[in-house]
Design a protein around this motif. Structure first.
Motif, PDB file in Angstrom:
ATOM      1  N   MET A 143     -20.512 -15.974  53.076  1.00 32.16           N
ATOM      2  CA  MET A 143     -20.642 -14.528  52.937  1.00 32.16           C
ATOM      3  C   MET A 143     -19.935 -13.985  51.701  1.00 32.16           C
ATOM      4  O   MET A 143     -20.417 -13.060  51.045  1.00 32.16           O
ATOM      5  N   GLY A 144     -18.775 -14.558  51.367  1.00 26.78           N
ATOM      6  CA  GLY A 144     -18.055 -14.103  50.190  1.00 26.78           C
ATOM      7  C   GLY A 144     -18.848 -14.335  48.920  1.00 26.78           C
ATOM      8  O   GLY A 144     -18.941 -13.462  48.045  1.00 26.78           O
ATOM      9  N   ALA A 145     -19.455 -15.525  48.817  1.00 27.03           N
ATOM     10  CA  ALA A 145     -20.270 -15.850  47.646  1.00 27.03           C
ATOM     11  C   ALA A 145     -21.496 -14.953  47.570  1.00 27.03           C
ATOM     12  O   ALA A 145     -21.847 -14.453  46.493  1.00 27.03           O
ATOM     13  N   LYS A 146     -22.165 -14.754  48.693  1.00 25.69           N
ATOM     14  CA  LYS A 146     -23.370 -13.921  48.698  1.00 25.69           C
ATOM     15  C   LYS A 146     -23.045 -12.474  48.320  1.00 25.69           C
ATOM     16  O   LYS A 146     -23.781 -11.837  47.568  1.00 25.69           O
ATOM     17  N   THR A 147     -21.941 -11.956  48.853  1.00 25.51           N
ATOM     18  CA  THR A 147     -21.570 -10.570  48.560  1.00 25.51           C
ATOM     19  C   THR A 147     -21.233 -10.384  47.089  1.00 25.51           C
ATOM     20  O   THR A 147     -21.647  -9.403  46.457  1.00 25.51           O
ATOM     21  N   ALA A 148     -20.472 -11.330  46.517  1.00 21.13           N
ATOM     22  CA  ALA A 148     -20.142 -11.245  45.090  1.00 21.13           C
ATOM     23  C   ALA A 148     -21.396 -11.294  44.231  1.00 21.13           C
ATOM     24  O   ALA A 148     -21.521 -10.548  43.248  1.00 21.13           O
ATOM     25  N   MET A 169     -26.528 -19.298  47.243  1.00 18.83           N
ATOM     26  CA  MET A 169     -26.272 -17.856  47.289  1.00 18.83           C
ATOM     27  C   MET A 169     -26.028 -17.253  45.902  1.00 18.83           C
ATOM     28  O   MET A 169     -26.349 -16.095  45.655  1.00 18.83           O
ATOM     29  N   ILE A 170     -25.452 -18.035  44.977  1.00 23.86           N
ATOM     30  CA  ILE A 170     -24.993 -17.455  43.708  1.00 23.86           C
ATOM     31  C   ILE A 170     -25.964 -17.678  42.556  1.00 23.86           C
ATOM     32  O   ILE A 170     -25.777 -17.100  41.485  1.00 23.86           O
ATOM     33  N   GLN A 171     -27.001 -18.494  42.747  1.00 22.56           N
ATOM     34  CA  GLN A 171     -27.873 -18.810  41.616  1.00 22.56           C
ATOM     35  C   GLN A 171     -28.609 -17.581  41.091  1.00 22.56           C
ATOM     36  O   GLN A 171     -28.901 -17.484  39.903  1.00 22.56           O
ATOM     37  N   LYS A 172     -28.857 -16.592  41.960  1.00 15.73           N
ATOM     38  CA  LYS A 172     -29.539 -15.386  41.500  1.00 15.73           C
ATOM     39  C   LYS A 172     -28.668 -14.572  40.551  1.00 15.73           C
ATOM     40  O   LYS A 172     -29.175 -13.792  39.748  1.00 15.73           O
ATOM     41  N   ALA A 173     -27.341 -14.729  40.659  1.00 12.29           N
ATOM     42  CA  ALA A 173     -26.419 -14.007  39.793  1.00 12.29           C
ATOM     43  C   ALA A 173     -26.058 -14.801  38.543  1.00 12.29           C
ATOM     44  O   ALA A 173     -25.389 -14.286  37.649  1.00 12.29           O
ATOM     45  N   GLY A 174     -26.464 -16.070  38.486  1.00 14.85           N
ATOM     46  CA  GLY A 174     -26.183 -16.894  37.313  1.00 14.85           C
ATOM     47  C   GLY A 174     -24.763 -17.412  37.239  1.00 14.85           C
ATOM     48  O   GLY A 174     -24.293 -17.795  36.159  1.00 14.85           O
ATOM     49  N   PHE A 175     -24.043 -17.471  38.378  1.00 12.65           N
ATOM     50  CA  PHE A 175     -22.680 -17.997  38.380  1.00 12.65           C
ATOM     51  C   PHE A 175     -22.721 -19.525  38.304  1.00 12.65           C
ATOM     52  O   PHE A 175     -23.493 -20.158  39.039  1.00 12.65           O
ATOM     53  N   PRO A 176     -21.919 -20.158  37.470  1.00 13.06           N
ATOM     54  CA  PRO A 176     -21.860 -21.624  37.447  1.00 13.06           C
ATOM     55  C   PRO A 176     -21.125 -22.145  38.671  1.00 13.06           C
ATOM     56  O   PRO A 176     -20.172 -21.523  39.159  1.00 13.06           O
ATOM     57  N   ILE A 177     -21.553 -23.275  39.189  1.00 10.54           N
ATOM     58  CA  ILE A 177     -20.969 -23.822  40.413  1.00 10.54           C
ATOM     59  C   ILE A 177     -19.747 -24.700  40.135  1.00 10.54           C
ATOM     60  O   ILE A 177     -18.847 -24.806  40.982  1.00 10.54           O
ATOM     61  N   PHE A 178     -19.680 -25.327  38.952  1.00  8.08           N
ATOM     62  CA  PHE A 178     -18.574 -26.269  38.694  1.00  8.08           C
ATOM     63  C   PHE A 178     -17.203 -25.594  38.739  1.00  8.08           C
ATOM     64  O   PHE A 178     -16.280 -26.130  39.377  1.00  8.08           O
ATOM     65  N   PRO A 179     -16.992 -24.447  38.078  1.00  7.19           N
ATOM     66  CA  PRO A 179     -15.676 -23.797  38.209  1.00  7.19           C
ATOM     67  C   PRO A 179     -15.326 -23.463  39.653  1.00  7.19           C
ATOM     68  O   PRO A 179     -14.162 -23.565  40.055  1.00  7.19           O
ATOM     69  N   TYR A 180     -16.327 -23.090  40.442  1.00  2.00           N
ATOM     70  CA  TYR A 180     -16.079 -22.785  41.854  1.00  2.00           C
ATOM     71  C   TYR A 180     -15.550 -24.021  42.586  1.00  2.00           C
ATOM     72  O   TYR A 180     -14.616 -23.924  43.384  1.00  2.00           O
ATOM     73  N   ILE A 181     -16.151 -25.186  42.315  1.00  2.00           N
ATOM     74  CA  ILE A 181     -15.696 -26.419  42.968  1.00  2.00           C
ATOM     75  C   ILE A 181     -14.245 -26.712  42.616  1.00  2.00           C
ATOM     76  O   ILE A 181     -13.431 -27.065  43.492  1.00  2.00           O
ATOM     77  N   ILE A 182     -13.890 -26.565  41.344  1.00  2.00           N
ATOM     78  CA  ILE A 182     -12.513 -26.802  40.913  1.00  2.00           C
ATOM     79  C   ILE A 182     -11.559 -25.828  41.602  1.00  2.00           C
ATOM     80  O   ILE A 182     -10.471 -26.209  42.066  1.00  2.00           O
TER      81      ILE A 182
END
Length: 316
Positions: free
Chosen positions: A96-101, A283-296
């Motif tokens: 939910m946090g990722a989707k809301t952002a 959830m975040i691909q529509k906003a164009g957020f990269p996933i690698f920094p999130y994993i770190i």
């Protein structure tokens, strides 16, 4: 180089043939994932998904930001609109946090940088899951209720003090984007119609179906690995990281002492497992957020939670 590019394809082909060889395990894993989704995820997330979508589509989010924005903005340096993602991310659970952002960014309520900053610490396990599943059902230790909740809530907050340096220059707060540049916060007559409710319901179910699909997929993969006729070195340490619910159970049922089990469970819960990473990416691909920094960032939160868990056991 060509082999490297085709590696994911080879992995899918191998998985396909393994599923053909072990149909019983595939059925069992899919059933377990579906039941977990139907009995826990669906009734837990759907009401919050629906209300979040309605708040965004009608512009009613400004009531939430007016009530809580000032205090949250002061602590986390987010905008008043961004404070809504903080509340949702800490109270409602993955993803939910990722989707809301992402929704706030796509809708024009916050900037791209603020959305990525919010993602770095606002996509967490819900307090209900922590208390019900981690403490009462798995650990079965009433005395661990408060420290477990505090550690898992505090870990991403600690991470936020470091990630803000990357996204927020000059140490200032993020600001809401100009209303004239995105959408009016005044609720229109169109927003009051049942069309907004219909669209929000469909959007919520689309999100839930994607989450359920990933849960079934990872449950199948986990079940297949558990029933392989041969052992893979180190696989016992990797399997819990596939999916947090099954992973926590696997750690708790291992022969490891509580001094290792407890920090490991805290770390896995803070990370969320690879299944939650896949859900977050969805959830975040529509906003164009990269996933690698999130994993770190989630790994940093996991390390923080594990260290705090070790410290608690040493002191108390």
């Amino acid at each position: 180089m060509k082999l490297h590019r085709n590696f994911p394809g080879f992995g899918i082909v191998i998985l396909f043939f393994v599923m053909l060889i072990f149909p019983k395990e595939v059925f069992t894993g899919a059933s377990e994932g579906l039941l977990l989704w139907f009995q826990i995820i669906l009734p837990t997330l759907f009401p919050f998904l629906l209300m979040t979508n309605l708040l965004l589509s009608t512009g009613s989010i400004h009531y939430i930001s007016s009530a809580f924005g000032k205090g949250i903005s002061h602590v986390f340096r987010v905008s008043p609109n961004g404070s809504f993602a903080v509340l949702v991310g800490f109270l409602c659970g993955y993803p939910m946090g990722a989707k809301t952002a992402a929704d706030l960014t796509v809708s024009g309520y916050i900037s791209q940088k603020e959305g990525q900053y919010l993602l770095s610490f606002c996509n967490n396990t819900s307090p209900v899951f922590i208390l019900n599943f981690i403490v009462w059902k798995t650990l079965k230790e009433e005395r661990l209720m408060l420290p477990t909740l505090c550690i898992l809530m505090l870990s991403p907050i600690i991470v936020s003090f470091f990630t803000r340096k990357r996204y927020l220059s000059a140490g200032n707060e993020f600001c809401d984007l100009s209303v004239s540049d995105n959408r009016s916060i005044v609720v229109s007559e169109h927003s009051q119609s049942f069309r907004e409710v219909d669209l929000s319901i469909m959007n919520s179910f689309e999100t839930l179906i994607k989450i359920g699909g990933y849960m079934m997929l990872f449950s199948v993969i986990l079940r297949l690995f558990q029933n392989l006729p041969f052992s893979i070195p180190g696989m016992i340490y990797f399997l819990p990281f596939l999916e947090v619910t099954n992973g926590v159970v696997m750690i708790s049922e291992s022969v490891l002492p509580i001094s290792i089990q407890y920090p490991a469970i805290l770390g896995l819960t803070a990370f969320g497992g690879l299944c939650s990473v896949a859900q977050t990416q969805c959830m975040i691909q529509k906003a164009g957020f990269p996933i690698f920094p999130y994993i770190i960032q989630k790994l940093a939160a996991a390390l923080t939670a594990s260290l705090l868990g070790m410290l608690y056991l040493l002191l108390f």
